[in-house]
Design a protein around this motif. Structure first.
Motif, PDB file in Angstrom:
ATOM      1  N   ASN A   1      14.761  71.932  -4.554  1.00 30.81           N
ATOM      2  CA  ASN A   1      14.335  71.108  -3.436  1.00 30.81           C
ATOM      3  C   ASN A   1      15.157  71.509  -2.208  1.00 30.81           C
ATOM      4  O   ASN A   1      16.354  71.244  -2.138  1.00 30.81           O
ATOM      5  CB  ASN A   1      14.536  69.624  -3.746  1.00 30.81           C
ATOM      6  CG  ASN A   1      14.048  68.695  -2.650  1.00 30.81           C
ATOM      7  OD1 ASN A   1      14.396  67.532  -2.609  1.00 30.81           O
ATOM      8  ND2 ASN A   1      13.230  69.192  -1.734  1.00 30.81           N
ATOM      9  N   ILE A   2      14.513  72.184  -1.265  1.00 34.55           N
ATOM     10  CA  ILE A   2      15.173  72.601  -0.029  1.00 34.55           C
ATOM     11  C   ILE A   2      14.801  71.615   1.073  1.00 34.55           C
ATOM     12  O   ILE A   2      13.615  71.348   1.304  1.00 34.55           O
ATOM     13  CB  ILE A   2      14.765  74.031   0.356  1.00 34.55           C
ATOM     14  CG1 ILE A   2      15.272  75.022  -0.696  1.00 34.55           C
ATOM     15  CG2 ILE A   2      15.296  74.398   1.743  1.00 34.55           C
ATOM     16  CD1 ILE A   2      14.884  76.463  -0.437  1.00 34.55           C
ATOM     17  N   VAL A   3      15.815  71.066   1.721  1.00 34.54           N
ATOM     18  CA  VAL A   3      15.594  70.105   2.811  1.00 34.54           C
ATOM     19  C   VAL A   3      16.189  70.693   4.087  1.00 34.54           C
ATOM     20  O   VAL A   3      17.389  70.980   4.155  1.00 34.54           O
ATOM     21  CB  VAL A   3      16.233  68.742   2.505  1.00 34.54           C
ATOM     22  CG1 VAL A   3      16.009  67.779   3.678  1.00 34.54           C
ATOM     23  CG2 VAL A   3      15.651  68.152   1.218  1.00 34.54           C
ATOM     24  N   ILE A   4      15.327  70.890   5.089  1.00 36.64           N
ATOM     25  CA  ILE A   4      15.744  71.447   6.374  1.00 36.64           C
ATOM     26  C   ILE A   4      15.801  70.313   7.391  1.00 36.64           C
ATOM     27  O   ILE A   4      14.819  69.580   7.578  1.00 36.64           O
ATOM     28  CB  ILE A   4      14.749  72.522   6.851  1.00 36.64           C
ATOM     29  CG1 ILE A   4      14.614  73.634   5.801  1.00 36.64           C
ATOM     30  CG2 ILE A   4      15.178  73.099   8.189  1.00 36.64           C
ATOM     31  CD1 ILE A   4      13.477  74.598   6.085  1.00 36.64           C
ATOM     32  N   THR A   5      16.951  70.159   8.039  1.00 36.19           N
ATOM     33  CA  THR A   5      17.107  69.156   9.085  1.00 36.19           C
ATOM     34  C   THR A   5      17.145  69.856  10.438  1.00 36.19           C
ATOM     35  O   THR A   5      18.002  70.703  10.684  1.00 36.19           O
ATOM     36  CB  THR A   5      18.393  68.337   8.888  1.00 36.19           C
ATOM     37  OG1 THR A   5      18.369  67.704   7.597  1.00 36.19           O
ATOM     38  CG2 THR A   5      18.521  67.262   9.961  1.00 36.19           C
ATOM     39  N   LEU A   6      16.188  69.500  11.300  1.00 36.86           N
ATOM     40  CA  LEU A   6      16.081  70.115  12.620  1.00 36.86           C
ATOM     41  C   LEU A   6      16.347  69.080  13.705  1.00 36.86           C
ATOM     42  O   LEU A   6      15.838  67.961  13.649  1.00 36.86           O
ATOM     43  CB  LEU A   6      14.678  70.696  12.829  1.00 36.86           C
ATOM     44  CG  LEU A   6      14.255  71.840  11.894  1.00 36.86           C
ATOM     45  CD1 LEU A   6      12.803  72.213  12.173  1.00 36.86           C
ATOM     46  CD2 LEU A   6      15.155  73.050  12.075  1.00 36.86           C
ATOM     47  N   ARG A   7      17.146  69.455  14.686  1.00 39.17           N
ATOM     48  CA  ARG A   7      17.372  68.617  15.861  1.00 39.17           C
ATOM     49  C   ARG A   7      16.463  69.146  16.976  1.00 39.17           C
ATOM     50  O   ARG A   7      16.515  70.333  17.319  1.00 39.17           O
ATOM     51  CB  ARG A   7      18.834  68.662  16.284  1.00 39.17           C
ATOM     52  CG  ARG A   7      19.202  67.694  17.401  1.00 39.17           C
ATOM     53  CD  ARG A   7      20.710  67.610  17.570  1.00 39.17           C
ATOM     54  NE  ARG A   7      21.325  67.141  16.330  1.00 39.17           N
ATOM     55  CZ  ARG A   7      22.402  67.696  15.786  1.00 39.17           C
ATOM     56  NH1 ARG A   7      22.976  68.747  16.342  1.00 39.17           N
ATOM     57  NH2 ARG A   7      22.919  67.203  14.678  1.00 39.17           N
ATOM     58  N   LEU A   8      15.613  68.287  17.509  1.00 40.19           N
ATOM     59  CA  LEU A   8      14.623  68.714  18.494  1.00 40.19           C
ATOM     60  C   LEU A   8      15.222  68.786  19.886  1.00 40.19           C
ATOM     61  O   LEU A   8      16.024  67.945  20.290  1.00 40.19           O
ATOM     62  CB  LEU A   8      13.435  67.758  18.493  1.00 40.19           C
ATOM     63  CG  LEU A   8      12.732  67.522  17.148  1.00 40.19           C
ATOM     64  CD1 LEU A   8      11.470  66.702  17.352  1.00 40.19           C
ATOM     65  CD2 LEU A   8      12.394  68.832  16.470  1.00 40.19           C
ATOM     66  N   ARG A   9      14.797  69.834  20.626  1.00 43.44           N
ATOM     67  CA  ARG A   9      15.246  70.010  22.010  1.00 43.44           C
ATOM     68  C   ARG A   9      14.025  70.364  22.867  1.00 43.44           C
ATOM     69  O   ARG A   9      12.929  70.569  22.363  1.00 43.44           O
ATOM     70  CB  ARG A   9      16.304  71.107  22.088  1.00 43.44           C
ATOM     71  CG  ARG A   9      17.533  70.845  21.239  1.00 43.44           C
ATOM     72  CD  ARG A   9      18.595  71.885  21.479  1.00 43.44           C
ATOM     73  NE  ARG A   9      19.165  71.787  22.816  1.00 43.44           N
ATOM     74  CZ  ARG A   9      20.076  72.633  23.297  1.00 43.44           C
ATOM     75  NH1 ARG A   9      20.500  73.642  22.559  1.00 43.44           N
ATOM     76  NH2 ARG A   9      20.555  72.487  24.527  1.00 43.44           N
ATOM     77  N   GLY A  10      14.243  70.475  24.172  1.00 40.96           N
ATOM     78  CA  GLY A  10      13.154  70.846  25.067  1.00 40.96           C
ATOM     79  C   GLY A  10      12.114  69.746  25.153  1.00 40.96           C
ATOM     80  O   GLY A  10      12.444  68.566  25.290  1.00 40.96           O
TER      81      GLY A  10
END
Length: 285
Positions: free
Chosen positions: A63-72
């Protein structure tokens, strides 16, 4: 906080590839979990003595969990993620760091986050039924009684041999992965051949076929988990050879490190050429 250099890309079910790690104007990869080895299920049964009996073991799905912080443009970039990570669809994760350049296939399980925060983050959960990472470049080695000694073009004054016939055909395949892996064998038959036996002398495994082959036959053996097959292609037709496997045959699993191979036939040793193709497997990055 120090983070090792890495590259993270996603290829979705449509074949579109998206860069996540070097796209800081739109996304910052805050965290990726599930990159190390997954848990193991150990199956045991009770014993009348102390402890228990070991029955079997297997790796769980990854189980791969990617956490992304949004910009722009936050809303546009969040909605772009909906397009990239289509729910229930398959995708391929490409990950590269200093020592490894690998990929793994999975299915999008969850895409979620809080949209009412100043620093909006999105988490994408991907389930990988096959828990192993694969190398991007396949390894190929040839096994034949005839060994090439020279390559054209060349200019010489004295005759030199350009090939020689080995009494004992032999090759070594280096499995650079940290896990066992299967292989694909493409065997070209150049004349009449009978009773083929292929040996991994490192693991003491043998795969044999009791069949009469003729010039032009191409034998395909795949020992990778989930894709196992043994066929011969002859005159634009395929013949299933599973029922012709010799007693004691094992589907080769290459150990990490060196694997030594040789082969024997009852007749036509010089008419066999074997090409091994190996994709390395890794338990984690």
């Amino acid at each position: 906080m120090f983070r090792p250099a890495f590259t993270l890309k996603i290829e979705n079910a449509k074949g579109q590839t998206f860069e996540l790690s070097n796209n800081v104007g739109n996304y910052i990869v805050a965290d990726v979990s599930g990159l190390t080895r997954p848990n193991t299920d150990i199956n045991t049964s009770e014993s009348s003595a102390d402890g228990s009996y070991f029955n079997s073991a297997k790796l769980q799905s990854r189980n791969i969990v990617i956490t992304l912080r949004l910009r722009g443009d936050i809303e546009t970039n969040r909605q772009q993620l909906y397009t990239i990570f289509t729910m229930k669809e398959n995708c391929t994760i490409y990950y590269r760091n200093k020592n490894r350049n690998v990929r793994i296939k999975g299915y999008v399980e969850v895409l979620d986050g809080s949209i009412f925060t100043n620093k909006e983050e999105i988490q994408i959960s991907i389930i990988c039924p096959n828990p192993y990472f694969e190398g991007l470049t396949a390894i190929q080695e040839e096994l034949s009684r005839i060994v090439k000694l020279f390559e054209f073009p060349f200019s010489i004054q004295e005759p030199i041999p350009i090939s020689e016939i080995q009494a004992l055909p032999f090759c070594t395949i280096q499995n650079g992965g940290d896990m066992k892996c299967g292989c694909i064998l493409e065997i070209s038959i150049l004349g009449d051949v009978k009773g083929l036996r292929i040996y991994n002398t490192t693991t003491q495994e043998m795969f044999g076929i009791d069949y009469d082959f003729q010039a032009g036959d191409i034998i395909m053996i795949d020992t990778t988990t989930g894709n196992k097959k043994c066929i011969v292609k002859r005159n634009n037709a395929e013949i299933n050879l599973l029922f012709y496997r010799a007693v004691g045959s094992k589907w080769f699993q290459l150990v990490s490190g060196a694997n030594d191979f040789t082969f024997r036939v009852s007749e036509g040793q010089e008419f066999v050429k074997i090409l091994f193709t190996v994709v390395e497997r890794f338990g984690g990055v």
